[in-house]
Design a protein around this motif. Structure first.
Motif, PDB file in Angstrom:
ATOM      1  N   ARG A 119       0.860  -1.186   0.000  1.00 38.50           N
ATOM      2  CA  ARG A 119       0.000   0.000   0.000  1.00 38.50           C
ATOM      3  C   ARG A 119       0.896   1.236   0.000  1.00 38.50           C
ATOM      4  N   LEU A 120       0.495   2.282  -0.716  1.00 38.97           N
ATOM      5  CA  LEU A 120       1.327   3.476  -0.868  1.00 38.97           C
ATOM      6  C   LEU A 120       0.598   4.691  -0.298  1.00 38.97           C
ATOM      7  N   LEU A 121       1.317   5.497   0.447  1.00 42.67           N
ATOM      8  CA  LEU A 121       0.721   6.705   1.031  1.00 42.67           C
ATOM      9  C   LEU A 121       0.408   7.712  -0.082  1.00 42.67           C
ATOM     10  N   ALA A 122      -0.857   8.063  -0.215  1.00 43.07           N
ATOM     11  CA  ALA A 122      -1.268   9.046  -1.225  1.00 43.07           C
ATOM     12  C   ALA A 122      -1.737  10.315  -0.525  1.00 43.07           C
ATOM     13  N   SER A 123      -1.993  11.338  -1.295  1.00 39.18           N
ATOM     14  CA  SER A 123      -2.490  12.603  -0.750  1.00 39.18           C
ATOM     15  C   SER A 123      -4.014  12.569  -0.711  1.00 39.18           C
ATOM     16  N   PRO A 124      -4.626  13.447   0.092  1.00 36.69           N
ATOM     17  CA  PRO A 124      -6.087  13.472   0.136  1.00 36.69           C
ATOM     18  C   PRO A 124      -6.705  13.867  -1.210  1.00 36.69           C
ATOM     19  N   THR A 125      -5.972  14.664  -1.991  1.00 37.62           N
ATOM     20  CA  THR A 125      -6.502  15.099  -3.285  1.00 37.62           C
ATOM     21  C   THR A 125      -5.539  14.709  -4.399  1.00 37.62           C
ATOM     22  N   LEU A 126      -6.106  14.487  -5.574  1.00 40.19           N
ATOM     23  CA  LEU A 126      -5.271  14.181  -6.734  1.00 40.19           C
ATOM     24  C   LEU A 126      -4.449  15.397  -7.129  1.00 40.19           C
ATOM     25  N   TRP A 127      -5.000  16.577  -6.893  1.00 37.70           N
ATOM     26  CA  TRP A 127      -4.268  17.824  -7.143  1.00 37.70           C
ATOM     27  C   TRP A 127      -2.927  17.807  -6.411  1.00 37.70           C
ATOM     28  N   GLU A 128      -2.953  17.452  -5.138  1.00 34.28           N
ATOM     29  CA  GLU A 128      -1.708  17.426  -4.359  1.00 34.28           C
ATOM     30  C   GLU A 128      -0.744  16.373  -4.903  1.00 34.28           C
ATOM     31  N   ASP A 129      -1.258  15.197  -5.272  1.00 30.99           N
ATOM     32  CA  ASP A 129      -0.379  14.174  -5.842  1.00 30.99           C
ATOM     33  C   ASP A 129       0.210  14.617  -7.180  1.00 30.99           C
ATOM     34  N   LEU A 130      -0.563  15.338  -7.965  1.00 33.81           N
ATOM     35  CA  LEU A 130      -0.054  15.847  -9.240  1.00 33.81           C
ATOM     36  C   LEU A 130       1.089  16.831  -8.996  1.00 33.81           C
ATOM     37  N   VAL A 131       0.879  17.749  -8.058  1.00 37.39           N
ATOM     38  CA  VAL A 131       1.902  18.763  -7.778  1.00 37.39           C
ATOM     39  C   VAL A 131       3.185  18.102  -7.285  1.00 37.39           C
ATOM     40  N   LYS A 132       3.036  17.190  -6.346  1.00 31.87           N
ATOM     41  CA  LYS A 132       4.223  16.551  -5.770  1.00 31.87           C
ATOM     42  C   LYS A 132       4.958  15.719  -6.813  1.00 31.87           C
ATOM     43  N   THR A 133       4.202  15.017  -7.647  1.00 26.58           N
ATOM     44  CA  THR A 133       4.851  14.221  -8.695  1.00 26.58           C
ATOM     45  C   THR A 133       5.603  15.123  -9.662  1.00 26.58           C
ATOM     46  N   LYS A 227       0.869  19.257 -19.168  1.00 27.70           N
ATOM     47  CA  LYS A 227       2.233  19.727 -19.397  1.00 27.70           C
ATOM     48  C   LYS A 227       3.150  19.336 -18.228  1.00 27.70           C
ATOM     49  N   GLY A 228       4.280  18.753 -18.563  1.00 29.33           N
ATOM     50  CA  GLY A 228       5.259  18.398 -17.552  1.00 29.33           C
ATOM     51  C   GLY A 228       5.165  16.958 -17.086  1.00 29.33           C
ATOM     52  N   PHE A 229       4.124  16.238 -17.568  1.00 26.63           N
ATOM     53  CA  PHE A 229       3.926  14.846 -17.135  1.00 26.63           C
ATOM     54  C   PHE A 229       4.264  13.900 -18.278  1.00 26.63           C
ATOM     55  N   GLY A 230       5.424  13.290 -18.198  1.00 31.36           N
ATOM     56  CA  GLY A 230       5.849  12.323 -19.196  1.00 31.36           C
ATOM     57  C   GLY A 230       5.620  10.905 -18.699  1.00 31.36           C
ATOM     58  N   ASP A 231       6.370   9.972 -19.244  1.00 28.67           N
ATOM     59  CA  ASP A 231       6.156   8.554 -18.920  1.00 28.67           C
ATOM     60  C   ASP A 231       6.365   8.248 -17.437  1.00 28.67           C
ATOM     61  N   TYR A 232       7.457   8.742 -16.874  1.00 29.52           N
ATOM     62  CA  TYR A 232       7.732   8.465 -15.461  1.00 29.52           C
ATOM     63  C   TYR A 232       6.633   9.049 -14.568  1.00 29.52           C
ATOM     64  N   ALA A 233       6.323  10.337 -14.778  1.00 29.80           N
ATOM     65  CA  ALA A 233       5.346  11.010 -13.914  1.00 29.80           C
ATOM     66  C   ALA A 233       3.974  10.358 -14.041  1.00 29.80           C
ATOM     67  N   ALA A 234       3.588  10.015 -15.265  1.00 31.58           N
ATOM     68  CA  ALA A 234       2.281   9.381 -15.460  1.00 31.58           C
ATOM     69  C   ALA A 234       2.249   8.019 -14.773  1.00 31.58           C
ATOM     70  N   GLY A 235       3.331   7.262 -14.890  1.00 34.41           N
ATOM     71  CA  GLY A 235       3.395   5.955 -14.246  1.00 34.41           C
ATOM     72  C   GLY A 235       3.301   6.073 -12.736  1.00 34.41           C
ATOM     73  N   ASN A 236       3.960   7.071 -12.176  1.00 34.72           N
ATOM     74  CA  ASN A 236       3.915   7.287 -10.727  1.00 34.72           C
ATOM     75  C   ASN A 236       2.498   7.649 -10.274  1.00 34.72           C
ATOM     76  N   LEU A 237       1.847   8.534 -11.024  1.00 30.72           N
ATOM     77  CA  LEU A 237       0.473   8.911 -10.695  1.00 30.72           C
ATOM     78  C   LEU A 237      -0.462   7.713 -10.784  1.00 30.72           C
ATOM     79  N   MET A 238      -0.270   6.907 -11.817  1.00 32.30           N
ATOM     80  CA  MET A 238      -1.129   5.725 -11.995  1.00 32.30           C
ATOM     81  C   MET A 238      -1.053   4.818 -10.767  1.00 32.30           C
ATOM     82  N   ARG A 239       0.154   4.638 -10.246  1.00 29.55           N
ATOM     83  CA  ARG A 239       0.344   3.791  -9.063  1.00 29.55           C
ATOM     84  C   ARG A 239      -0.434   4.350  -7.877  1.00 29.55           C
TER      85      ARG A 239
END
Length: 304
Positions: A119-133, A227-239
């Motif tokens: 299990r992975l610690l996520a943020s309460p909002t997807l917005w926050e996870d997007l910013v951090k990623t 903008k700014g989200f390539g393969d690595y960032a998208a993969g991290n967000l997907m997880r």
DNA sequence: GCGTCCAGGTCTACC
DNA sequence: GGTAGACCTGGACGC
């Protein structure tokens, strides 16, 4: 001080989840490894801020105790907001049994099920996870911590110190120059400003992207359109969103593949790494992350 | 103290 | 579809 008790499934392990990736070190989370306490500044929808304190020693089989600082008592609505946020952050309701059944079949990965990791610690909002990623791209981890820390100071202050995570509206209200001066994130500042503006103006809505009915290919396409989200960032967000059929291959993953899997020989191409994880199917992205975390989870620092 | 090099992932232009 | 170069910060290093 008010407390809340969250019910957890039998295979839920709090501390491996809390430190399962780097988010625990990014504000408004804090993590004290010595005392094994995770904290989080949490902002209610009405703007009030509390500090959630989750000590590992208060996590019993089947339940997790949450201490709430900053209010004398909680209304049922406040309790509900905290509960829903933490169940999401800690992925308490994710069914991990297919993953554990899979890794038990592989001697190299049996430790994952034994430890209850995954299990992975996520943020309460997807917005926050997007910013951090976004702030993890093309930079070192220390720089990520510094950039995120500066971003968080734009959020509403908590009386006893610290800030809640800023809203998209707060970021969008700044000029790009002012934002760049404040957060010193280089070219990423423009990507962050554009994302915040699109969310603040409702041109873009991302929370609905959590719907697991959205096919992975479609979700991946949506994230990469930002903008700014390539393969690595998208993969991290997907997880972080519960889709594990994509890899997030960065330099750390390449080093782990070279040192732990391929006898010190670097992969000729990322396709070689992808081929290694292919047999893990829908869980390949999580297996890849567990490879990165293996050294830490087997270290004295974790098992003290 | 100053200048140079380097690491990190993504975007754009070009082939 | 693949590749080269630019983007930006701050740490490391040499002078």
């Amino acid at each position: 001080m008010p407390t809340l008790t969250l019910t957890t499934p039998p295979d839920f392990r709090f501390w491996p989840t809390a430190v399962g990736h780097g988010w625990c070190d990014l504000p408004p989370f804090t993590c004290d490894e010595d005392s094994r306490v995770l904290t989080r500044l949490f902002q209610f929808t009405d703007g009030a801020i509390v500090r959630l304190v989750l000590p590992a020693h208060d996590a019993a089989p089947g339940s997790l105790l949450v201490h709430v600082e900053g209010l004398p008592a909680l209304t049922p609505a406040q309790s509900d907001q905290i509960t829903r946020a933490l169940r999401r952050c800690l992925e308490i309701d994710r069914d991990m049994s297919p993953f554990y059944a899979l890794v038990r079949q592989h001697p190299r990965y049996q430790w994952i099920a034994q430890l209850g990791a995954g299990r992975l610690l996520a943020s309460p909002t997807l917005w926050e996870d997007l910013v951090k990623t976004l702030m993890t791209t093309n930079t070192t981890w220390n720089m990520t911590i510094q950039m995120v820390s500066r971003i968080v100071t734009l959020g509403d202050p908590y009386a006893a110190g610290g800030h809640a995570f800023p809203t998209p509206q707060r970021i969008a209200a700044l000029s790009l120059d002012d934002l760049n001066t404040h957060i010193r994130a280089g070219y990423r500042g423009a990507y962050l400003h554009e994302l915040a503006t699109r969310l603040a103006t409702a041109e873009l809505e991302v929370e609905s992207w959590r719907d697991l009915a959205i096919p992975s290919d479609e979700l991946y396409k949506r994230i990469k359109s930002l903008k700014g989200f390539g393969d690595y960032a998208a993969g991290n967000l997907m997880r972080l969103m519960g889709h594990f059929d994509r890899l997030a291959t960065d330099t750390e993953c390449r080093a782990v593949y070279r040192d732990s899997i391929n006898n010190g020989v670097p992969a000729a191409h990322d396709r070689e790494i992808a081929a290694y994880y292919q047999p893990f199917g829908a869980w390949r992205g999580l297996v890849q992350w567990m490879d990165v975390m293996e050294r830490y989870f087997k270290s004295e620092r974790f098992s003290q």
